[in-house]
Design a protein around this motif. Structure first.
Motif, PDB file in Angstrom:
ATOM      1  N   ASP A 199      84.470 -34.172 113.962  1.00 18.49           N
ATOM      2  CA  ASP A 199      85.411 -35.203 113.499  1.00 18.49           C
ATOM      3  C   ASP A 199      86.147 -35.842 114.672  1.00 18.49           C
ATOM      4  OD1 ASP A 199      84.844 -35.081 110.804  1.00 18.49           O
ATOM      5  OD2 ASP A 199      86.455 -33.656 110.343  1.00 18.49           O
ATOM      6  N   PHE A 202      84.098 -38.554 116.284  1.00 17.84           N
ATOM      7  CA  PHE A 202      84.106 -39.805 115.525  1.00 17.84           C
ATOM      8  C   PHE A 202      85.383 -40.587 115.819  1.00 17.84           C
ATOM      9  CE2 PHE A 202      80.822 -37.921 112.734  1.00 17.84           C
ATOM     10  CZ  PHE A 202      79.977 -39.010 112.609  1.00 17.84           C
ATOM     11  N   ASP A 203      86.509 -39.879 115.871  1.00 19.71           N
ATOM     12  CA  ASP A 203      87.786 -40.553 116.140  1.00 19.71           C
ATOM     13  C   ASP A 203      87.830 -41.155 117.526  1.00 19.71           C
ATOM     14  OD1 ASP A 203      88.870 -40.042 113.652  1.00 19.71           O
ATOM     15  OD2 ASP A 203      89.841 -38.165 114.272  1.00 19.71           O
ATOM     16  N   GLN A 243      85.155 -34.163 107.586  1.00 22.47           N
ATOM     17  CA  GLN A 243      85.858 -35.259 106.919  1.00 22.47           C
ATOM     18  C   GLN A 243      85.394 -36.635 107.372  1.00 22.47           C
ATOM     19  OE1 GLN A 243      90.077 -34.729 107.298  1.00 22.47           O
ATOM     20  NE2 GLN A 243      90.084 -32.743 106.262  1.00 22.47           N
ATOM     21  N   LYS A 244      85.031 -36.771 108.636  1.00 17.89           N
ATOM     22  CA  LYS A 244      84.696 -38.096 109.175  1.00 17.89           C
ATOM     23  C   LYS A 244      83.206 -38.385 109.153  1.00 17.89           C
ATOM     24  CE  LYS A 244      89.033 -38.500 110.091  1.00 17.89           C
ATOM     25  NZ  LYS A 244      89.581 -38.528 111.444  1.00 17.89           N
ATOM     26  N   SER A 247      82.226 -41.254 106.352  1.00 20.21           N
ATOM     27  CA  SER A 247      82.883 -42.527 106.675  1.00 20.21           C
ATOM     28  C   SER A 247      82.471 -43.026 108.054  1.00 20.21           C
ATOM     29  CB  SER A 247      84.403 -42.371 106.601  1.00 20.21           C
ATOM     30  OG  SER A 247      84.864 -41.402 107.540  1.00 20.21           O
ATOM     31  N   GLY A 248      82.264 -42.092 109.006  1.00 22.34           N
ATOM     32  CA  GLY A 248      81.852 -42.483 110.351  1.00 22.34           C
ATOM     33  C   GLY A 248      80.473 -43.106 110.352  1.00 22.34           C
TER      34      GLY A 248
END
Length: 539
Positions: A199, A202-203, A243-244, A247-248
């Motif tokens: 995650d 991705f951020d 979590q990402k 969406s990523g």
């Protein structure tokens, strides 16, 4: 020094590693398989990275390897996927013998290319994905050696994460660890840590518009080829997804479509090289985001003009900074133009398998479809091998204006300051595409900002690199005819200027570096600070 200490400690305590009894799952590999390559390997011929090694049935790891790129591919084991083309016991036995020889020669020596972080990440992903091929009919002794090595390599990657360079290498390491956490028996805490670390990438690496921080269009494709199987494996096993992850991936797809020409090729910016159509399609078939490509990528700093069957994609941002600039190109304000199934104007791209000299050559401004001043790149590179040829003096500021007219023309006006420090000049470029997609209008202008910056005569060269598939014919002194294999033709013209056709090099051909042509307009800035040029579809 700290990395060496970490490796030493890992070696000293490798006997404490708990060896898993089995693998839980083998993630799917989306990359294409080629039965011919599998047959060649079974006959002792390894064709990797544009080079060939004949082993006469012996282990390839016992030979002097023909190039660094070849060694990367061989030790990364991505070629194992081709062995899936033959599900015979013989093919599996050959694959297993090669893996066994690697275990004997390199499994316990953490040195050289075999244990570079990115190569190890690729190998872990490949061994997990193609374990059914390697382990079919394997005896218990080999099975345990294989599992022990996998477990050790996973621990090695965990320790080396702190020393991995930022960017794609670190992202792939996180993918490998996340994949290992669900494909091998692991505690819930291990799964959570691997998911959280993924995650974080991705951020930090995927920009809000879906582009990668390297600004290389192909990096997104390479990451998706591993991220999509990882996502599906999480789903198949019923694990909570990072979590990402969803969406990523969804954010990356529009960026991939943005850089795609109609023929399926990706634009050649900032280290991008040739793209196999089957690789791109294997990723796009899972695209659920739909919709037309964006007109702009404001965070990645690219612009796209599209009308009819014509596409223009322009680099309108400064190169990546710091360590990420090791692969960045000095191609600010360069563009590519395609019509229908053909790319007409391109950048020269980056070679897939060539040596470092050619890789560095491909990064210069002269290999991009833009303007150079006094044969100088708009961003300069360190000569230090130790620093990795990072950019030391690069474009800092790029201004962008976009305007659509009442008659349907779409255009951009951009400028960069890469020539300000040395020559006191700004380069301004305007690109406009009419509503029918049949006329491209261009203007290049060099604007003096500092009279004290340079007293030397300034000569500029506007270059337009032509794809090797396009036939180039001088029409007259001011124009050149570009003709595609199917007969579609465009006239390039620049009234009042001599338009030259000169020899060129195309670095990004799928078969390797090849010859091509370029259009060149040379001008003295003091006499003519501005040129105009046009591309008009003729048939």
């Amino acid at each position: 020094m700290s990395r060496r200490i970490a490796s030493l400690r890992l070696c000293l305590f490798r006997h404490t590693i708990q060896v898993p009894e089995r693998l839980i799952v083998a993630p799917t590999d989306l990359r294409a398989i080629d039965p011919h390559i599998a047959e060649e390997i079974m006959n002792g011929r390894f064709a990797l990275a544009g080079r060939l090694l004949e082993t006469n049935g012996k282990s390839p790891f016992g030979f002097t390897l023909p190039s660094r790129a070849f060694a990367n591919r061989l030790h990364g084991f991505g070629w194992l996927r081709h062995m899936r083309a033959y599900k015979s016991d013989q093919a599996c036995a050959v694959a297993r013998a090669i893996v066994d020889s690697w275990l004997s020669l390199h499994g316990s020596r953490m040195e050289g290319i075999a244990w570079e972080i990115d190569v190890t990440s690729q190998r872990v992903i490949a061994w997990l994905s193609h374990s059914p091929v390697v382990l079919q009919n394997a005896d218990r002794s080999f099975y345990r050696r294989f599992m022990k090595s996998l477990a050790f390599q996973v621990r090695y990657l965990r320790r080396m994460a702190a020393f991995a360079p930022p960017g794609e290498v670190l992202f792939r390491l996180r993918i490998a660890l996340a994949m290992a956490s669900i494909a091998m028996p692991a505690r819930q805490s291990v799964l959570r840590k691997a998911a959280q670390a993924l995650d974080n990438e991705f951020d930090s690496q995927i920009l809000p518009d879906g582009g990668h921080i390297s600004r290389n269009p192909r990096t997104g494709l390479e990451l998706l080829l591993d991220l999509l199987p990882l996502r599906q494996t999480y789903v198949n096993l019923g694990h909570d997804l990072p979590q990402k992850l969803i969406s990523g991936i969804d954010r990356m797809y529009p960026a991939l479509r943005f850089f795609r020409h109609h023929n399926g090729d990706l634009a050649l910016f900032n280290g991008a090289t040739s793209t196999l159509a089957n690789e791109l399609m294997s990723v796009l078939r899972y695209d659920e985001t739909a919709g037309p490509p964006f007109k702009a990528m404001p965070h990645s700093r690219y612009q796209r003009l599209a009308a009819g069957n014509t596409i223009l994609i322009a680099d309108t941002g400064p190169p990546a900074a710091g360590p990420l600039s090791r692969t960045a190109h000095a191609g600010c304000l360069s563009f590519e133009m395609s019509s229908g199934r053909h790319r007409f104007i391109v950048n020269s791209g980056s070679p897939k398998f060539a040596g470092r000299r050619y890789v560095q050559m491909a990064r210069t401004t002269a290999t991009h479809s833009t303007v150079t001043l006094n044969d100088t790149s708009s961003s300069r590179f360190s000569a230090s091998e130790f620093l990795g040829h990072v950019m030391t003096d690069s474009v800092k500021t790029v201004s962008v204006e976009r305007a659509e007219t009442d008659d349907g023309r779409d255009g951009i006006k951009v400028s960069h300051d890469g020539y300000l420090r040395n020559f006191g000049m700004l380069h301004e470029r305007e690109l406009t595409l009419n509503a029918a997609g049949s006329i491209v209008t261009g203007r290049d202008r060099l604007v003096r900002q500092d009279e004290r910056a340079s007293d030397e005569p300034l000569r500029a060269a506007a270059r337009f690199h032509i794809h090797p598939a396009i036939n180039v014919k001088q029409n007259d002194r001011e124009s050149v005819l570009l003709t595609a294999p199917d007969g579609e033709s465009w006239l390039f013209s620049s009234p009042g200027n001599e338009v030259l056709v000169t020899e060129d090099i195309f670095f990004a051909d799928a078969s390797g570096i090849c010859g091509s042509d370029q259009i060149e307009i040379d001008f003295v800035v003091a006499e003519k600070p501005e040129i105009r040029w046009f591309l008009s579809r003729k048939s």
